[in-house]
Design a protein around this motif. Structure first.
Motif, PDB file in Angstrom:
ATOM      1  N   THR A   1       5.493  -2.441 -58.435  1.00  0.00           N
ATOM      2  CA  THR A   1       5.199  -1.049 -57.894  1.00  0.00           C
ATOM      3  C   THR A   1       4.775  -1.234 -56.379  1.00  0.00           C
ATOM      4  OG1 THR A   1       4.401  -0.151 -59.942  1.00  0.00           O
ATOM      5  CG2 THR A   1       4.023   1.409 -57.944  1.00  0.00           C
ATOM      6  N   GLN A   2       3.954  -2.196 -56.004  1.00  0.00           N
ATOM      7  CA  GLN A   2       3.423  -2.468 -54.564  1.00  0.00           C
ATOM      8  C   GLN A   2       4.523  -3.086 -53.882  1.00  0.00           C
ATOM      9  OE1 GLN A   2       0.979  -0.773 -53.683  1.00  0.00           O
ATOM     10  NE2 GLN A   2       1.421  -1.730 -51.659  1.00  0.00           N
TER      11      GLN A   2
ATOM     12  N   ALA B   1       7.661  -2.876 -54.332  1.00  0.00           N
ATOM     13  CA  ALA B   1       8.641  -1.794 -53.984  1.00  0.00           C
ATOM     14  C   ALA B   1       8.391  -1.005 -52.557  1.00  0.00           C
ATOM     15  CB  ALA B   1       9.020  -0.970 -54.941  1.00  0.00           C
ATOM     16  N   ALA B   2       6.819  -0.573 -52.572  1.00  0.00           N
ATOM     17  CA  ALA B   2       6.714   0.145 -51.467  1.00  0.00           C
ATOM     18  C   ALA B   2       6.587  -0.935 -50.198  1.00  0.00           C
ATOM     19  CB  ALA B   2       4.872   0.430 -51.865  1.00  0.00           C
TER      20      ALA B   2
ATOM     21  N   GLN C   1      14.275  -3.285 -53.028  1.00  0.00           N
ATOM     22  CA  GLN C   1      13.687  -2.194 -53.431  1.00  0.00           C
ATOM     23  C   GLN C   1      14.351  -1.493 -54.774  1.00  0.00           C
ATOM     24  OE1 GLN C   1      12.689   1.013 -50.461  1.00  0.00           O
ATOM     25  NE2 GLN C   1      11.758   2.295 -52.258  1.00  0.00           N
TER      26      GLN C   1
ATOM     27  N   VAL D   1       6.001   9.228 -46.221  1.00  0.00           N
ATOM     28  CA  VAL D   1       5.515   8.228 -47.129  1.00  0.00           C
ATOM     29  C   VAL D   1       4.462   7.399 -46.169  1.00  0.00           C
ATOM     30  CG1 VAL D   1       6.314   6.196 -48.490  1.00  0.00           C
ATOM     31  CG2 VAL D   1       8.081   8.035 -48.131  1.00  0.00           C
TER      32      VAL D   1
ATOM     33  N   ILE E   1      16.344   6.073 -52.224  1.00  0.00           N
ATOM     34  CA  ILE E   1      15.505   5.387 -53.072  1.00  0.00           C
ATOM     35  C   ILE E   1      14.099   5.771 -52.675  1.00  0.00           C
ATOM     36  CG2 ILE E   1      16.718   3.346 -53.798  1.00  0.00           C
ATOM     37  CD1 ILE E   1      15.619   1.882 -51.327  1.00  0.00           C
TER      38      ILE E   1
ATOM     39  N   LEU F   1       9.764   6.500 -54.728  1.00  0.00           N
ATOM     40  CA  LEU F   1       8.181   6.160 -54.443  1.00  0.00           C
ATOM     41  C   LEU F   1       7.347   7.630 -54.176  1.00  0.00           C
ATOM     42  CD1 LEU F   1       8.753   3.546 -51.572  1.00  0.00           C
ATOM     43  CD2 LEU F   1       7.803   3.075 -53.872  1.00  0.00           C
TER      44      LEU F   1
ATOM     45  N   TYR G   1      -5.828  -4.483 -53.682  1.00  0.00           N
ATOM     46  CA  TYR G   1      -4.366  -5.154 -53.866  1.00  0.00           C
ATOM     47  C   TYR G   1      -3.765  -5.335 -52.838  1.00  0.00           C
ATOM     48  CZ  TYR G   1      -2.731  -0.066 -53.727  1.00  0.00           C
ATOM     49  OH  TYR G   1      -2.312   1.015 -53.045  1.00  0.00           O
TER      50      TYR G   1
END
Lengths: 109, 479
Positions: free
Chosen positions: A45-46, A48-49, A74, B58, B146, B150, B248
């Motif tokens: 997930t991270q 992809a961001a 991605q 975003v 895409i 997100l 993270y």
């Protein structure tokens, strides 16, 4: 890519465009390092961001090839079909493309 | 109507984009402020009061849509123009942004963007209401389709957090609120947009604020909870806090979950009151049972005085003692706080005194020595044990110590795990030489034998410088 013509095309000074180029390199360096560590941790997930972030910056700078490679990574991360081998390959392509852009920019600064 | 636009705020998490906007807008004489997240945008906008705000969609912390909504609610920004500037435009060309923004510019390569930005500002200067409600510059953006995934994932989490009844806060490392869900805003009684960017401890009373500050600064990647044993009071609510460190990549934050347990606390109060009421009722029952048993004992005593036959009188007296030994238990239960049982040392001390008083026919007073631990026994053990002791002491006083000077009764009880051993010894005549327990026709001994069995126990009688009775029984009956 030519810094002088690009600055003229955008409508800003060469110095200003150089500052933008330096920022682009600094941030993309960091993003690629972060992407590598996120991929190693299989935090998709991270990852992809972060890939998305690289894609956005590349598209702004008009590096279409780099933006497309980031987009493919991605997509792969979001597809649920990513194997370590596929991810490694895609990351390598992205990293190589970025290195050649970086060299080109640095040669003109 | 012409409008003068001077101050511009740009919110984008891409520093390259911020530098670009700063450059092209600065060239045109605008006063430009750039920030890389929504929290900073909310903070700066309260003092900078921008005429135009460009917002990327975003972003970390607060995403662009949420930020636009929050900016729209700020009274001091009611005149500000909000422009979304995002590449996601290509993925949802029909997106209706009119509720949250005044215009939407597709994010495109820098070489194409400057004229679009300046033209849009010019349009607002000339006519603030006449700007297109369609996304501008859409034809300059590549379709990548895409980004919205997100955003969907972020919105999905937002919906989930909004639906939980616990209050949820996310703080940056300066302890400023960067996210709060609906429940959190409701708990504090403030709108979400007012809570964002505030220093989290400042939202609580000073003592709690200090505690929160200390915990948040010493989390070290761990989880910490407060208010678990004793809930914290916030106004008329009772709450508990759970702190978590989030880490993270380069991202660091602290999450705080506040659970409102007022209803749980209220339920506990009702149960406690209910229990108190039941305890009062139970005490009243014990009181009445004791009174009724005493009435029965008095009737037996009265009846005894009308009976000429000595043997019959003896039997009635024994029966009265049995009833009184039971009445004593209920009396003691009435005075104990827990109501779950009687303390054996107190009970036996009273019982023995009562029996010695009943059989007060000895040449010198009979002495007693008790070595009884202060254990609590419930009714299922205390009643049969009391009756057993009643029979054994009655026997000693009536037979064993008859005409004995300096009579002594020793009573001891030892507990080894769940087994109890009761010894009652007198220094009297001892058992007759021809005494055989199994062949005895004494009612008292029959009662002892049956009650010992009821206690999952055993009973022995033997001579030992007088008579000794040993009863072993299990405490597990008291469960």
């Amino acid at each position: 890519m030519n810094i002088q013509s690009s600055a003229a095309e955008i409508g800003i000074s060469v110095e200003a465009y150089k500052r933008i180029c330096v920022l682009f390199i600094e941030n993309t360096d960091k993003d690629l390092l972060q992407l590598k560590s996120e991929l190693d941790l299989r935090n998709f997930t991270q990852s992809a961001a972060t890939a998305h972030h690289i894609k956005g910056a590349a598209a702004n700078m008009d590096y279409e090839e780099l933006a497309d490679l980031a987009k493919k990574l991605q997509l792969l991360l979001q597809s649920g079909t990513a194997t370590p081998e596929k991810l490694r390959k895609q990351y390598e392509l992205l990293s190589q493309e970025y290195q050649s852009i970086k060299e080109e920019i640095l040669s003109q600064l | 109507m012409n409008k003068t636009l001077k101050k511009i705020l740009v919110v984008d998490n891409n520093p390259v984009m911020l530098e670009f906007m700063n450059e092209i807008l600065g060239q045109e004489g605008y006063s430009v402020h750039t920030v890389d997240n929504g929290v900073e945008a909310l903070k700066i906008s309260r003092t900078f009061l921008p005429d135009v705000i460009f917002v990327d969609l975003v972003m970390p912390y607060i995403d662009g849509r949420q930020l636009c909504t929050l900016l729209r609610k700020q009274p001091e920004l009611s005149e500000s123009i909000i422009v979304i500037i995002s590449a996601i435009a290509a993925e949802e060309p029909g997106f209706d942004f009119s509720e949250i923004a005044d215009a939407y510019l597709a994010k495109m390569p820098f070489r194409l963007m400057k004229p679009y930005v300046l033209d849009l500002l010019q349009q607002f200067q000339n006519n603030s209401s006449g700007v297109s409600k369609k996304i501008i510059g859409l034809d300059q953006v590549h379709h990548r389709d895409i980004t919205k995934e997100l955003l969907f994932s972020k919105q999905h989490i937002e919906v989930l957090l909004s639906s939980i009844s616990d209050s949820f806060f996310e703080l940056n490392l300066d302890l400023q609120v960067i996210y709060v869900n609906e429940a959190g805003a409701s708990l504090l009684g403030l709108p979400r947009e007012e809570i964002l960017t505030l220093y989290f401890p400042s939202l609580f009373p000073p003592e709690l604020a200090n505690r929160i500050k200390n915990i948040a600064h010493s989390l070290n990647g761990k989880e910490f909870e407060i208010g678990i044993k004793e809930p914290l009071q916030l106004g008329d609510k009772y709450v508990r806090f759970r702190f978590n460190a989030v880490s993270y990549g380069r991202y660091r934050s602290i999450t705080v979950m506040i659970q409102d347990i007022s209803s749980q606390k209220e339920a506990e109060r009702i149960v406690r009151e209910d229990l108190k009421e039941k305890e009062l009722l139970l005490k009243e029952v014990h009181h009445r049972v004791k009174n009724n048993l005493n009435v029965v004992a008095s009737l037996l005593s009265l009846q005894t005085s009308f009976i000429p036959d000595k043997v019959s009188r003896k039997h009635l007296t024994e029966s009265r003692n049995r009833v009184e030994s039971m009445a004593l238990i209920h009396e003691q239960l009435y005075y104990t706080e827990s109501l779950s049982g009687v303390y054996l040392d107190n009970y036996l001390s009273d019982l023995v005194a009562q029996l010695i008083n009943t059989y007060n026919t000895h040449p010198t007073p009979v002495k007693t020595e008790l070595d009884i631990p202060s254990v609590q026994l419930n009714l299922s053990v205390a009643v049969p044990l009391g009756l057993i002791i009643n029979e054994l002491i009655s026997n000693s006083l009536e037979h064993g110590l008859k005409n004995i000077k300096n009579g002594l009764i020793e009573i001891s009880l030892t507990i080894d795990e769940q087994r109890c051993r009761l010894l009652i010894h007198d220094n009297g005549h001892g058992l007759p030489e021809d005494f055989i327990f199994e062949e005895s026709e004494s009612l008292g001994l029959l009662i002892i034998s049956n009650l010992a069995e009821q206690l999952d126990g055993s009973f022995k009688l033997y001579n030992d410088n007088g008579a000794t009775a040993a009863v072993e029984f299990s405490l597990s009956n008291s469960d």
